[in-house]
Structure formats: structure tokens, C-alpha cells
Design a protein around this motif. Structure first.
Motif, PDB file in Angstrom:
ATOM      1  N   MET A 200     -18.246  -2.115 118.082  1.00  0.00           N
ATOM      2  CA  MET A 200     -17.724  -3.415 117.697  1.00  0.00           C
ATOM      3  C   MET A 200     -16.120  -3.223 117.900  1.00  0.00           C
ATOM      4  SD  MET A 200     -19.317  -5.832 116.712  1.00  0.00           S
ATOM      5  CE  MET A 200     -21.524  -6.009 116.151  1.00  0.00           C
ATOM      6  N   ILE A 201     -15.448  -2.668 117.380  1.00  0.00           N
ATOM      7  CA  ILE A 201     -14.012  -2.662 117.660  1.00  0.00           C
ATOM      8  C   ILE A 201     -13.409  -2.251 119.162  1.00  0.00           C
ATOM      9  CG2 ILE A 201     -13.654   0.103 117.561  1.00  0.00           C
ATOM     10  CD1 ILE A 201     -11.685  -1.657 115.091  1.00  0.00           C
ATOM     11  N   GLY A 202     -14.494  -1.700 120.337  1.00  0.00           N
ATOM     12  CA  GLY A 202     -13.785  -1.823 121.791  1.00  0.00           C
ATOM     13  C   GLY A 202     -14.324  -2.929 122.238  1.00  0.00           C
ATOM     14  N   ILE A 203     -15.662  -3.467 121.975  1.00  0.00           N
ATOM     15  CA  ILE A 203     -16.015  -4.396 123.212  1.00  0.00           C
ATOM     16  C   ILE A 203     -14.759  -6.133 122.174  1.00  0.00           C
ATOM     17  CG2 ILE A 203     -17.990  -4.038 123.584  1.00  0.00           C
ATOM     18  CD1 ILE A 203     -18.455  -6.173 120.973  1.00  0.00           C
TER      19      ILE A 203
ATOM     20  N   TYR B 101     -11.784  -1.937 133.321  1.00  0.00           N
ATOM     21  CA  TYR B 101     -13.491  -2.000 132.888  1.00  0.00           C
ATOM     22  C   TYR B 101     -13.901  -0.767 132.986  1.00  0.00           C
ATOM     23  CZ  TYR B 101     -17.507  -4.829 133.661  1.00  0.00           C
ATOM     24  OH  TYR B 101     -19.545  -5.331 133.534  1.00  0.00           O
ATOM     25  N   ILE B 102     -13.841  -0.660 134.382  1.00  0.00           N
ATOM     26  CA  ILE B 102     -14.407   0.356 135.255  1.00  0.00           C
ATOM     27  C   ILE B 102     -14.546   1.835 133.640  1.00  0.00           C
ATOM     28  CG2 ILE B 102     -14.953   2.782 136.541  1.00  0.00           C
ATOM     29  CD1 ILE B 102     -13.993   0.677 138.426  1.00  0.00           C
ATOM     30  N   MET B 103     -13.661   2.274 133.660  1.00  0.00           N
ATOM     31  CA  MET B 103     -12.689   3.129 132.513  1.00  0.00           C
ATOM     32  C   MET B 103     -13.830   2.832 131.200  1.00  0.00           C
ATOM     33  SD  MET B 103      -9.631   4.895 133.903  1.00  0.00           S
ATOM     34  CE  MET B 103      -9.584   6.652 132.705  1.00  0.00           C
ATOM     35  N   THR B 104     -13.897   0.988 130.719  1.00  0.00           N
ATOM     36  CA  THR B 104     -14.552   1.183 129.293  1.00  0.00           C
ATOM     37  C   THR B 104     -16.129   1.097 129.189  1.00  0.00           C
ATOM     38  OG1 THR B 104     -12.595  -0.764 129.157  1.00  0.00           O
ATOM     39  CG2 THR B 104     -14.540  -1.210 128.214  1.00  0.00           C
ATOM     40  N   VAL B 105     -16.193   0.382 130.551  1.00  0.00           N
ATOM     41  CA  VAL B 105     -17.989   0.865 131.136  1.00  0.00           C
ATOM     42  C   VAL B 105     -18.372   2.307 130.665  1.00  0.00           C
ATOM     43  CG1 VAL B 105     -19.880   0.553 132.199  1.00  0.00           C
ATOM     44  CG2 VAL B 105     -18.216  -1.367 131.994  1.00  0.00           C
ATOM     45  N   VAL B 106     -17.735   3.353 131.388  1.00  0.00           N
ATOM     46  CA  VAL B 106     -17.714   4.447 131.362  1.00  0.00           C
ATOM     47  C   VAL B 106     -17.577   5.134 130.377  1.00  0.00           C
ATOM     48  CG1 VAL B 106     -17.178   6.264 132.280  1.00  0.00           C
ATOM     49  CG2 VAL B 106     -17.189   5.149 133.958  1.00  0.00           C
TER      50      VAL B 106
ATOM     51  N   TYR C  12     -13.807  13.018 125.236  1.00  0.00           N
ATOM     52  CA  TYR C  12     -13.689  12.895 126.077  1.00  0.00           C
ATOM     53  C   TYR C  12     -14.154  11.577 126.765  1.00  0.00           C
ATOM     54  CZ  TYR C  12     -12.697  17.521 127.388  1.00  0.00           C
ATOM     55  OH  TYR C  12     -11.732  18.587 126.932  1.00  0.00           O
ATOM     56  N   ALA C  13     -14.870  10.775 126.062  1.00  0.00           N
ATOM     57  CA  ALA C  13     -14.724   9.328 126.177  1.00  0.00           C
ATOM     58  C   ALA C  13     -13.622   9.187 125.621  1.00  0.00           C
ATOM     59  CB  ALA C  13     -15.899   8.706 125.460  1.00  0.00           C
ATOM     60  N   LEU C  14     -13.105   9.253 124.424  1.00  0.00           N
ATOM     61  CA  LEU C  14     -12.235   8.752 123.166  1.00  0.00           C
ATOM     62  C   LEU C  14     -10.549   8.322 124.789  1.00  0.00           C
ATOM     63  CD1 LEU C  14     -11.777   9.305 119.973  1.00  0.00           C
ATOM     64  CD2 LEU C  14     -12.869   7.753 120.948  1.00  0.00           C
ATOM     65  N   LEU C  15     -10.474   9.119 125.945  1.00  0.00           N
ATOM     66  CA  LEU C  15      -9.558   9.637 126.558  1.00  0.00           C
ATOM     67  C   LEU C  15     -10.172   8.837 127.655  1.00  0.00           C
ATOM     68  CD1 LEU C  15      -7.548  12.365 126.663  1.00  0.00           C
ATOM     69  CD2 LEU C  15      -8.796  13.555 128.572  1.00  0.00           C
ATOM     70  N   VAL C  16     -10.542   8.514 128.354  1.00  0.00           N
ATOM     71  CA  VAL C  16     -11.845   8.071 129.371  1.00  0.00           C
ATOM     72  C   VAL C  16     -10.951   6.266 128.340  1.00  0.00           C
ATOM     73  CG1 VAL C  16     -13.271   6.752 130.875  1.00  0.00           C
ATOM     74  CG2 VAL C  16     -13.389   8.693 130.240  1.00  0.00           C
ATOM     75  N   LEU C  17     -11.890   6.408 127.499  1.00  0.00           N
ATOM     76  CA  LEU C  17     -11.451   4.678 126.959  1.00  0.00           C
ATOM     77  C   LEU C  17      -9.671   4.214 126.725  1.00  0.00           C
ATOM     78  CD1 LEU C  17     -14.102   4.160 124.480  1.00  0.00           C
ATOM     79  CD2 LEU C  17     -14.017   3.039 126.646  1.00  0.00           C
ATOM     80  N   GLY C  18      -9.378   5.095 126.024  1.00  0.00           N
ATOM     81  CA  GLY C  18      -7.838   5.428 126.082  1.00  0.00           C
ATOM     82  C   GLY C  18      -7.057   5.434 127.305  1.00  0.00           C
TER      83      GLY C  18
ATOM     84  N   LEU D  30      -2.344   3.165 120.842  1.00  0.00           N
ATOM     85  CA  LEU D  30      -2.712   3.898 122.059  1.00  0.00           C
ATOM     86  C   LEU D  30      -2.265   4.905 122.130  1.00  0.00           C
ATOM     87  CD1 LEU D  30      -3.733   1.839 125.058  1.00  0.00           C
ATOM     88  CD2 LEU D  30      -4.913   2.438 124.001  1.00  0.00           C
ATOM     89  N   ILE D  31      -0.456   6.012 121.717  1.00  0.00           N
ATOM     90  CA  ILE D  31      -0.177   6.940 121.960  1.00  0.00           C
ATOM     91  C   ILE D  31      -0.173   7.774 120.859  1.00  0.00           C
ATOM     92  CG2 ILE D  31       2.518   8.079 121.572  1.00  0.00           C
ATOM     93  CD1 ILE D  31       3.562   5.726 123.159  1.00  0.00           C
TER      94      ILE D  31
END
Lengths: 182, 480
Positions: B56-59, B87-92, B132-138, B195-196
Motif C-alpha cells: 500500500m505505501i509503495g503503490i 517502473y522496472i525497478m519498482t516491479v522488480v 536488497y528489495a528496499l535497495l532496488v526500490l530506493g 530516500l537518503i
């Protein structure tokens, strides 16, 4: 107290929602040439000023009642050490060894100032005290590496329950403890 | 507008809406389990809870960003590449989070409060996968945020983008800063700051994870970082939605465009400042936190509400009062969302008062207020945009169908769903409990009550988004 907060919320929400409904209805009734409010800026200033004054009153009335300032100048007649851990509360009048924690029954006096010295041996928990009506009366966090001191006087005798309110793992909801006040 | 921007925006919308429905269903499972209507084992419950919150927070954050990016093309050239990378990094990132949760059973909550992620109660690999998922999104979101800021700064100077030339009451500046540009920039600065902070948090967590006990973090510092990130992100996503309202409300209502005035400029510059300190209200029950910071937390929480309510809400009420408006589902969503935002704000200010928080902290009052300004606030802002946007893919003329039914289902369902949280919270029922002990028996009733109304809300949402999805899918797979 919680009921009062609920009523305050309900009243304010009903009032603000009614304003929105009233404004919406005024728009539905408006003709093509109606231009809405005039001298908007003056009205906006009044709105902000009133809001500011209301919040300033709330702020000055509530800050002194913050738990950090309660019973600050008094000396507690009893202190209780509390160590929280997945999924138990250990309570003792003497120091608790976090590697081999033990508990003892806690009995407090009515209107006696007690200081709970609360910490955790693993993750963050909450030490939340519930009265016999199952309402929160006081709480503080149990954080690893820190001791939070909660001072309180229990005005009514009875069995008080303790629950964890900070999510701490799959057994979070079964974590509980109790003490008596006579 | 170039079609590739319409396509990527459509893709964002489709993704957000599908994930939204899934996340609501996870929420329903939680409420019905709490009500005793179905039986989930606690690990499944807390895994659902973790994924529900994160999704929810992400979308709704990316929904705000996608909307802002689309509209910003009216003023400046934005980077399509940055949009696509995000977009790609959010989906991943979401797939990695879901993998950690649904497969790895990671269930540390969406706030993953230190040191809970390290008390492995799930698959060993789920913790690093989550980090690592947090890292990708960040990384994806930082690229997007910085890219949008650069786009704005290529056209506007630093003082122009923050509308400082509007500070003088009678100023008639050569370059006018549209409110949309001002609010977007204010929000992007806030987003970048969280994000920082998230990067610092993730770095500290990963360092401890790989140090094999050689490095231990400080729990109080980590909690401050967590809530600076979490609280600020939740606020900024709301402000992204407001930027869209400042741009579109007058437009879809057939009214003159809103302009930046001195009070709008002051209000938003002040909001940027206050909102960065409001997170401190999450620390009230940590008595070891310096008292001065606790008081600043209450002060900032109160002050943050003044510019936003004083200017935004008042502006919307003034724009509508006694004025003929072309009402449609888009501006109705904006209008109802603003009313919901006010109600959530009232609940939030009550809880942001230290002496009240002493009784309400981590009871159901907390999800009550943040679900109010999401489910009946920010979500409606974004749905209003999605709805308006989906007609831009055709001839731009909004044609409503079954408006009253959709609104009634969403509003009635939403109010019942939220009321259950408030009433139970005021009755000291704990949040985040898979099952309620007998002392919190009223929680069971309210969970069933809330779940039933949330089902009505979901029905309204499905009806509402059906047409949007159809138009967006049609455009994505068209050859334009």
C-alpha cells in the motif's frame, strides 16, 4: 478519557464533513453567473488565525500533562524492573539478568508512586498497563539497550494486565503479564 | 503529449490498481481473521500484514509520482528513461518483497523495526532479500526523484521553483511559478530526504547483517531513522496527490486555473520545514528520547496542519462555494478525498498530542487515522487523476456511468471500515494482533464490522476502476 477523545473526534469530523456537504450543495444550487465568495483573503486569514489559536490552547493545555513531567519531583516509594522478551514480561523488585531472566509476583499499594524501569532483552516491545475495565492507563516502550522509566500511581485496587503494543513477532498477541494493586 | 508518456502512465496505473485490489484482499483476510470468521495461522497473518503495508505505501507513493510526472510534462521536459527505470525497478522490488514475504515468510511488519529483521523467524534468505528489495526500490525512486528535480531546475531557478518571488504580497513577478510546480518541488525535496534516510537505514542494517555480530546498531537511532523515512514518505505521497489537485481541480471543474499567491508560497515553504520534524511523534513512548525533541514533535505535528489546512482545504471550499461546477467523478473524488483528509487529520492531531498518545499509541486508533487519510483521502486523489487520465487516452471528455452507486459504495464502505478502527482504538484494542485476547473481545466485533464494510468499499473500488483499466489496457496494447 479514551471515550472523551472519541467524542471529540466524532464531533469535529461531523462538523468538518457538514461544511463540505454544505459547500457542495451551494455549488449544486448555484446559477451560471454566481461567482462564489468575495474578499476571500480576509476570510482565509480569520480561518488560519482561529485554527492557530485553538491549536495553541490545546498545545499549552496538554504538554504539561505529558508522561515525562508527571511525578517528576516526587521520590518513588517502589521501583519495579521490567524486562520484555519474545513473548514474556519478566518483573522483579531486584535486578533482572537478561540471559537468565526470572520473575516474581508484583504487589503495589493504592496511590503509591511506583517507577517501572522497562527494557528489552531482544526486540522492541511495549509495556502497556490495562486496568480492570480493559482500558490502557499507562505505557512505555521496552527497547533493547535502553531503560524507559515510567512513573505511575494506581488509584484503584485490582488486577492490572500488561500487553505488548509494539509488533514483536508471530507471538506478539499472546504476550502478557499482570500485577496486583491493593 | 507524446504517446510514450501516456503509455508509461497507463502502465503505472494498471500496476497500481491490480496491486491495490490484492492488498485490499490481504487486509480483508486480516480483519476477518481478527473477527474469528476465518482462521489463519499467526505467521500467515503477520506475513499478510507486512505485505499489505509495504504494498500500500509503495503503490500510492508511485501513483503520486506517476501523476506528477505526467502533468509535469505540461511545464518541463521530463526524462522518459528515468520514468521507465523507476517502473522496472519498482516491479522488480515489489516481486522481491513478495518473494521474501509469500515464499520466505518474512513478517517483520512494513516498518521492519530494528532489530526485528535480524531475529530470524522465517527463511534465512528472506531477510537479505527484503533488505536488497528496499535497495532496488530506493535506487529506482531516487533516480526518478532526482531526474524530476533536475527537469524543474533546468527551467526554473532555485528561488523560482520554491516560488520565493511570490513572497511579497503585491508582487507581480516576471516568472510565475505554477502551484503545481511549487508543490511538486516541495514534495520531491521531502521524498529525497526520506530516500537518503532509507539508504542510511538500509546500509546500517546490511552492515550489521554481514558483520556476524561485530557491529550492533543503536535501537533508538534506528527507530528515529525508520520513522523519519516511513512517516515522511507517507506525508509526501499525500502532498504529491495535492499537487495534482492544485492543477486539475479547477480544470476539470471548468473554472479558472489556480495561481500561486504569497500565502500559497509561504504555506508550502513552511510545510516543507514542519513536516520534516513531525515524525518525532512516533517516538513519544520512548521516554529516553530527549524531552525537547518530544515537544518539538507535538509542535511540528500541530504546525504542519496549519498551512495545509489553511490554504489547500480553504482554497477548495472557496473554489466550490456558491459556484457552478461541472461535477464529474474526477473532481468529486478530489472533493470527497479532501473531506476525508480533514477527518484523518483530526484523528492524527488528537493522536499527535503526547498526553493522548500515552493512551492511544499502537491501539487501533493509529491505523484508524492513517487509513482515513489514505482510503478516503489520498487514494481518492489518485483515483480522481486515474479517472481523468483514462479519458485523456480518448477524446478527453469525461463520461460518467453509475456515479452515485460507485461513490456511495466507496464512501459508505469506507466510513464503516474506518469507524470500526476508531471505536476499537478508543476501547484500547491493540493494533497488529492476529487474534484478540478476551480482554480485547470488542476487537472481534469491530473487526467483523470493519471487514464487512471494507468489502463494500472494495466493491465500489472494483466498479470504479473497471473502466479505467479497460481504457488503459486498450491504450497500452494499441499501436499508437
Amino acid at each position: 478519557m479514551q471515550s472523551l477523545l472519541l467524542y471529540l473526534f466524532l464531533i469535529l469530523t461531523v462538523v468538518s464533513t457538514s461544511v463540505f456537504i454544505y459547500v457542495y450543495r451551494s455549488s449544486i444550487k448555484a446559477g451560471d453567473k454566481d461567482g462564489g465568495l468575495t474578499n476571500v483573503l480576509t476570510k482565509r486569514m480569520w480561518f488560519i488565525l482561529i485554527l492557530f489559536v485553538v491549536l495553541a490552547i490545546f498545545f499549552s493545555a496538554t504538554v504539561p500533562k505529558s508522561p515525562y513531567f508527571m511525578f517528576k519531583d516526587e521520590i518513588p516509594s517502589k521501583s519495579v524492573n521490567v524486562t520484555a522478551g519474545q513473548y514474556f514480561f519478566y518483573m522483579s523488585y531486584s535486578a533482572i539478568n537478561p540471559d537468565a531472566p526470572t520473575s516474581e509476583p508484583i504487589e503495589l499499594g493504592v496511590n503509591e508512586l511506583v517507577e517501572f524501569r522497562v527494557t528489552s532483552r531482544d526486540v522492541t516491545h511495549t509495556f502497556a498497563v490495562y486496568d480492570e475495565n480493559n482500558q490502557v492507563v499507562a505505557q512505555t516502550q521496552a527497547m533493547p539497550g535502553y531503560v524507559n522509566n515510567l512513573r505511575w500511581k494506581f488509584e484503584k485496587p485490582g488486577t492490572y494486565k500488561i500487553f505488548c503494543l509494539e509488533y514483536c513477532g508471530a507471538g506478539h498477541h499472546i504476550m502478557r503479564g499482570s500485577f496486583t494493586v491493593k | 503529449m507524446e504517446n510514450k508518456f501516456k503509455k508509461i502512465t497507463s502502465l503505472w496505473i494498471i500496476t497500481v490498481l491490480i496491486l491495490f485490489v490484492v492488498a485490499i484482499i490481504l487486509g480483508l483476510l486480516m480483519r476477518f481473521n481478527q473477527g474469528g470468521n476465518i482462521k489463519l495461522d499467526p505467521v500467515t497473518f503477520y506475513t499478510d500484514m507486512t505485505i499489505h503495508g509495504l504494498t500500500m505505501i509503495g503503490i500510492w507513493f508511485v501513483a503520486g509520482m506517476a501523476a506528477v510526472n505526467y502533468i509535469m510534462e505540461r511545464y518541463v521536459r521530463t526524462s522518459y528513461k528515468a520514468n521507465l527505470i523507476a517502473y522496472i525497478m519498482t516491479v522488480v522490488g515489489v516481486l522481491m518483497l513478495w518473494g521474501a514475504g509469500f515464499i520466505g515468510k518474512f513478517h517483520a511488519g512494513w516498518t521492519f523495526l530494528y532489530p526485528l529483521p535480524f531475529k530470524i523467524m522465517w527463511e534465512q534468505w528472506a531477510t537479505p532479500l527484503f533488505l536488497y528489495a528496499l535497495l532496488v526500490l530506493g535506487v529506482g525512486w531516487t533516480i526518478w526523484t532526482v531526474s524530476l528535480m533536475i527537469s524543474l531546475l533546468k527551467k526554473y531557478t532555485l528561488s523560482q521553483v520554491f516560488a520565493w518571488q511570490h513572497f511579497k504580497r503585491d508582487a507581480k513577478p516576471e516568472v510565475e511559478t505554477p502551484p503545481f510546480v511549487l508543490i511538486s518541488m516541495i514534495s520531491l525535496v521531502g521524498v529525497l530526504s526520506c530516500l537518503i534516510t532509507a539508504a542510511a537505514l538500509d546500509f546500517l542494517l546490511l552492515t550489521e547483517y554481514y558483520s556476524n555480530g561485530g557491529f550492533i546498531n543503536d535501537a533508538l537511532l534506528m527507530k528515529n531513522l525508520t520513522y523519519f523515512f516511513g512517516h515522511t514518505l507517507a506525508n509526501e505521497m499525500l502532498y504529491l496527490g495535492l499537487a495534482v489537485i492544485y492543477e486539475l481541480f479547477s480544470e476539470v471543474s471548468g473554472r479558472p486555473k489556480w495561481k500561486t499567491s504569497w500565502y500559497v508560497a509561504y504555506a508550502w515553504n513552511l510545510t516543507l520545514f514542519f513536516v520534516l520534524f513531525a515524525f518525532l511523534h512516533h517516538m513519544y513512548m520512548d521516554f529516553v528520547q530527549p524531552e525537547t525533541l518530544q515537544i518539538i514533535g507535538q509542535l511540528a505535528s500541530y504546525l504542519a496542519s496549519i498551512p495545509s489546512t489553511g490554504v489547500t482545504i480553504f482554497s477548495i471550499l472557496v473554489a466550490v462555494y456558491g459556484t457552478k461546477i461541472n461535477w464529474n467523478l474526477a473532481n468529486l473524488m478530489f472533493f470527497i478525498g479532501t473531506a476525508g483528509w480533514v477527518s484523518g487529520g483530526i484523528g492524527a492531531v488528537i493522536d499527535a498530542t503526547i498526553s493522548n498518545n500515552f493512551l492511544l499509541h499502537n491501539t487501533l486508533w493509529v491505523p484508524a487515522h492513517f487509513h482515513t487519510y489514505n482510503a478516503l483521502g489520498n487514494v481518492l486523489f489518485s483515483l480522481g487523476f486515474f479517472y481523468w487520465f483514462s479519458f485523456q487516452l480518448k477524446d478527453g471528455i469525461i463520461k460518467d456511468k453509475h456515479s452515485m452507486l460507485k461513490i456511495l459504495l466507496i464512501v459508505i464502505g469506507g466510513i464503516g471500515f474506518l469507524a470500526a478502527f476508531y471505536f476499537a482504538g478508543a476501547d484500547s484494542v491493540a493494533r497488529r494482533y492476529a487474534n484478540y485476547p478476551e480482554e480485547m473481545a470488542s476487537g472481534k466485533f469491530w473487526a467483523t464490522f470493519g471487514g464487512t464494510f471494507a468489502t463494500i468499499y472494495l466493491l465500489g473500488i472494483i466498479l470504479f476502476i473497471g473502466g479505467i483499466l479497460k481504457r488503459c489496457f486498450g491504450f497500452v496494447f494499441s499501436r499508437v
